[in-house]
Motif scaffolding. Structure first.
Motif, PDB file in Angstrom:
ATOM      1  N   CYS A  33      15.754   2.992  -5.356  1.00 45.58           N
ATOM      2  CA  CYS A  33      16.478   2.731  -4.118  1.00 45.58           C
ATOM      3  C   CYS A  33      15.674   3.196  -2.905  1.00 45.58           C
ATOM      4  CB  CYS A  33      17.840   3.431  -4.156  1.00 45.58           C
ATOM      5  SG  CYS A  33      18.833   3.166  -2.679  1.00 45.58           S
ATOM      6  N   THR A  34      15.039   4.345  -3.023  1.00 44.41           N
ATOM      7  CA  THR A  34      14.212   4.856  -1.923  1.00 44.41           C
ATOM      8  C   THR A  34      13.024   3.939  -1.671  1.00 44.41           C
ATOM      9  OG1 THR A  34      14.893   7.135  -2.322  1.00 44.41           O
ATOM     10  CG2 THR A  34      12.814   6.811  -1.135  1.00 44.41           C
ATOM     11  N   VAL A  35      12.385   3.461  -2.733  1.00 34.07           N
ATOM     12  CA  VAL A  35      11.261   2.532  -2.571  1.00 34.07           C
ATOM     13  C   VAL A  35      11.750   1.253  -1.893  1.00 34.07           C
ATOM     14  CG1 VAL A  35       9.525   1.119  -3.761  1.00 34.07           C
ATOM     15  CG2 VAL A  35       9.946   3.475  -4.494  1.00 34.07           C
ATOM     16  N   SER A  36      12.895   0.747  -2.286  1.00 30.32           N
ATOM     17  CA  SER A  36      13.456  -0.448  -1.662  1.00 30.32           C
ATOM     18  C   SER A  36      13.699  -0.229  -0.175  1.00 30.32           C
ATOM     19  CB  SER A  36      14.766  -0.838  -2.351  1.00 30.32           C
ATOM     20  OG  SER A  36      15.357  -1.939  -1.704  1.00 30.32           O
ATOM     21  N   ARG A  37      14.266   0.908   0.168  1.00 28.82           N
ATOM     22  CA  ARG A  37      14.541   1.219   1.574  1.00 28.82           C
ATOM     23  C   ARG A  37      13.247   1.376   2.372  1.00 28.82           C
ATOM     24  NH1 ARG A  37      18.426   5.765   2.455  1.00 28.82           N
ATOM     25  NH2 ARG A  37      18.715   4.702   4.438  1.00 28.82           N
ATOM     26  N   LEU A  38      12.227   1.987   1.767  1.00 28.91           N
ATOM     27  CA  LEU A  38      10.922   2.094   2.425  1.00 28.91           C
ATOM     28  C   LEU A  38      10.318   0.705   2.638  1.00 28.91           C
ATOM     29  CD1 LEU A  38       9.373   5.090   0.460  1.00 28.91           C
ATOM     30  CD2 LEU A  38       9.832   5.056   2.914  1.00 28.91           C
ATOM     31  N   ALA A  39      10.390  -0.120   1.607  1.00 28.36           N
ATOM     32  CA  ALA A  39       9.809  -1.470   1.664  1.00 28.36           C
ATOM     33  C   ALA A  39      10.469  -2.341   2.723  1.00 28.36           C
ATOM     34  CB  ALA A  39       9.908  -2.138   0.298  1.00 28.36           C
ATOM     35  N   ASN A  40      11.737  -2.090   2.975  1.00 22.67           N
ATOM     36  CA  ASN A  40      12.481  -2.885   3.949  1.00 22.67           C
ATOM     37  C   ASN A  40      12.541  -2.244   5.329  1.00 22.67           C
ATOM     38  OD1 ASN A  40      13.430  -5.272   2.459  1.00 22.67           O
ATOM     39  ND2 ASN A  40      14.298  -3.725   1.117  1.00 22.67           N
ATOM     40  N   GLY A  41      11.799  -1.163   5.505  1.00 24.03           N
ATOM     41  CA  GLY A  41      11.739  -0.525   6.809  1.00 24.03           C
ATOM     42  C   GLY A  41      12.982   0.237   7.209  1.00 24.03           C
ATOM     43  N   LEU A  42      13.815   0.583   6.235  1.00 30.30           N
ATOM     44  CA  LEU A  42      15.064   1.278   6.539  1.00 30.30           C
ATOM     45  C   LEU A  42      14.897   2.787   6.627  1.00 30.30           C
ATOM     46  CD1 LEU A  42      17.455  -0.812   4.271  1.00 30.30           C
ATOM     47  CD2 LEU A  42      17.012  -1.067   6.725  1.00 30.30           C
ATOM     48  N   ILE A  43      13.728   3.277   6.196  1.00 29.14           N
ATOM     49  CA  ILE A  43      13.420   4.697   6.306  1.00 29.14           C
ATOM     50  C   ILE A  43      12.162   4.800   7.169  1.00 29.14           C
ATOM     51  CG2 ILE A  43      12.739   6.807   5.095  1.00 29.14           C
ATOM     52  CD1 ILE A  43      14.172   5.751   2.622  1.00 29.14           C
ATOM     53  N   GLY A  44      12.312   5.375   8.336  1.00 32.50           N
ATOM     54  CA  GLY A  44      11.182   5.488   9.246  1.00 32.50           C
ATOM     55  C   GLY A  44      10.384   6.755   9.043  1.00 32.50           C
ATOM     56  N   ARG A  45      11.080   7.824   8.689  1.00 31.80           N
ATOM     57  CA  ARG A  45      10.418   9.116   8.486  1.00 31.80           C
ATOM     58  C   ARG A  45      10.762   9.619   7.101  1.00 31.80           C
ATOM     59  NH1 ARG A  45       9.918  12.320  13.879  1.00 31.80           N
ATOM     60  NH2 ARG A  45       9.381  13.889  12.352  1.00 31.80           N
ATOM     61  N   PHE A  46       9.753  10.140   6.413  1.00 28.35           N
ATOM     62  CA  PHE A  46       9.974  10.631   5.060  1.00 28.35           C
ATOM     63  C   PHE A  46       9.050  11.811   4.816  1.00 28.35           C
ATOM     64  CE2 PHE A  46       7.532   6.738   5.226  1.00 28.35           C
ATOM     65  CZ  PHE A  46       6.320   7.095   4.676  1.00 28.35           C
ATOM     66  N   ARG A  47       9.310  12.520   3.738  1.00 27.70           N
ATOM     67  CA  ARG A  47       8.526  13.719   3.428  1.00 27.70           C
ATOM     68  C   ARG A  47       7.042  13.387   3.290  1.00 27.70           C
ATOM     69  NH1 ARG A  47      11.916  14.654  -1.345  1.00 27.70           N
ATOM     70  NH2 ARG A  47       9.910  14.538  -2.405  1.00 27.70           N
ATOM     71  N   TYR A  48       6.241  14.347   3.699  1.00 27.83           N
ATOM     72  CA  TYR A  48       4.787  14.206   3.639  1.00 27.83           C
ATOM     73  C   TYR A  48       4.309  13.896   2.227  1.00 27.83           C
ATOM     74  CZ  TYR A  48      -0.143  15.406   4.088  1.00 27.83           C
ATOM     75  OH  TYR A  48      -1.511  15.366   4.065  1.00 27.83           O
ATOM     76  N   ASP A  49       4.858  14.580   1.236  1.00 23.33           N
ATOM     77  CA  ASP A  49       4.390  14.379  -0.142  1.00 23.33           C
ATOM     78  C   ASP A  49       4.670  12.970  -0.636  1.00 23.33           C
ATOM     79  OD1 ASP A  49       7.163  15.263  -0.178  1.00 23.33           O
ATOM     80  OD2 ASP A  49       6.973  15.441  -2.360  1.00 23.33           O
ATOM     81  N   ILE A  50       5.727  12.351  -0.179  1.00 24.10           N
ATOM     82  CA  ILE A  50       6.010  10.968  -0.573  1.00 24.10           C
ATOM     83  C   ILE A  50       4.923  10.052  -0.020  1.00 24.10           C
ATOM     84  CG2 ILE A  50       7.593   9.016  -0.285  1.00 24.10           C
ATOM     85  CD1 ILE A  50       9.888  11.084  -0.290  1.00 24.10           C
ATOM     86  N   GLY A  51       4.579  10.240   1.225  1.00 23.97           N
ATOM     87  CA  GLY A  51       3.520   9.436   1.835  1.00 23.97           C
ATOM     88  C   GLY A  51       2.177   9.646   1.156  1.00 23.97           C
ATOM     89  N   GLU A  52       1.858  10.898   0.857  1.00 25.89           N
ATOM     90  CA  GLU A  52       0.602  11.205   0.171  1.00 25.89           C
ATOM     91  C   GLU A  52       0.556  10.572  -1.214  1.00 25.89           C
ATOM     92  OE1 GLU A  52      -2.381  13.045   0.833  1.00 25.89           O
ATOM     93  OE2 GLU A  52      -1.641  12.428   2.796  1.00 25.89           O
ATOM     94  N   ASN A  53       1.650  10.682  -1.956  1.00 22.17           N
ATOM     95  CA  ASN A  53       1.699  10.098  -3.302  1.00 22.17           C
ATOM     96  C   ASN A  53       1.597   8.578  -3.258  1.00 22.17           C
ATOM     97  OD1 ASN A  53       1.928  12.644  -4.411  1.00 22.17           O
ATOM     98  ND2 ASN A  53       4.136  12.539  -4.641  1.00 22.17           N
ATOM     99  N   LEU A  54       2.248   7.976  -2.274  1.00 19.68           N
ATOM    100  CA  LEU A  54       2.186   6.523  -2.128  1.00 19.68           C
ATOM    101  C   LEU A  54       0.768   6.086  -1.764  1.00 19.68           C
ATOM    102  CD1 LEU A  54       3.712   3.845  -2.146  1.00 19.68           C
ATOM    103  CD2 LEU A  54       4.396   4.309   0.222  1.00 19.68           C
ATOM    104  N   ALA A  55       0.130   6.794  -0.860  1.00 14.77           N
ATOM    105  CA  ALA A  55      -1.242   6.461  -0.463  1.00 14.77           C
ATOM    106  C   ALA A  55      -2.206   6.639  -1.637  1.00 14.77           C
ATOM    107  CB  ALA A  55      -1.669   7.323   0.716  1.00 14.77           C
ATOM    108  N   LYS A  56      -2.018   7.680  -2.420  1.00 18.16           N
ATOM    109  CA  LYS A  56      -2.881   7.926  -3.577  1.00 18.16           C
ATOM    110  C   LYS A  56      -2.729   6.802  -4.605  1.00 18.16           C
ATOM    111  CE  LYS A  56      -3.776  11.293  -7.226  1.00 18.16           C
ATOM    112  NZ  LYS A  56      -3.369  12.576  -7.813  1.00 18.16           N
ATOM    113  N   LEU A  57      -1.492   6.413  -4.885  1.00 20.69           N
ATOM    114  CA  LEU A  57      -1.245   5.322  -5.824  1.00 20.69           C
ATOM    115  C   LEU A  57      -1.913   4.041  -5.326  1.00 20.69           C
ATOM    116  CD1 LEU A  57       0.330   4.557  -8.436  1.00 20.69           C
ATOM    117  CD2 LEU A  57       2.222   3.889  -6.930  1.00 20.69           C
ATOM    118  N   HIS A  58      -1.807   3.789  -4.042  1.00 23.50           N
ATOM    119  CA  HIS A  58      -2.420   2.607  -3.438  1.00 23.50           C
ATOM    120  C   HIS A  58      -3.936   2.643  -3.597  1.00 23.50           C
ATOM    121  CE1 HIS A  58      -3.874   0.024  -0.150  1.00 23.50           C
ATOM    122  NE2 HIS A  58      -2.783  -0.686  -0.401  1.00 23.50           N
TER     123      HIS A  58
END
Length: 67
Positions: A33-58
């Motif tokens: 659900c969180t990934v869906s909300r991120l993908a649809n732009g419904l979450i503008g700000r999120f924890r640093y570790d989520i962004g880091e983990n997403l960037a690393k996976l990418h």
């Protein structure tokens, strides 16, 4: 040169190489659900570790470079 990508772009690229939202969620430690909300732009700000983990996976799975 530092290139900035937002969560929507990162998720879109991961989806393009075959990841499902649930795969991304499992890999970065959030719910689908969180990934869906991120993908649809419904979450503008999120924890640093989520962004880091997403960037690393990418970085690990998306070889295409953006200009």
């Amino acid at each position: 040169m530092l290139l900035r990508m937002n969560a929507q772009q990162l998720i879109s690229d991961l989806r393009a190489v075959g990841f499902r939202q649930s795969d991304i969620a499992d890999s970065i430690g959030v719910t689908q659900c969180t990934v869906s909300r991120l993908a649809n732009g419904l979450i503008g700000r999120f924890r640093y570790d989520i962004g880091e983990n997403l960037a690393k996976l990418h970085r690990q799975h998306c070889s295409r470079r953006r200009k």
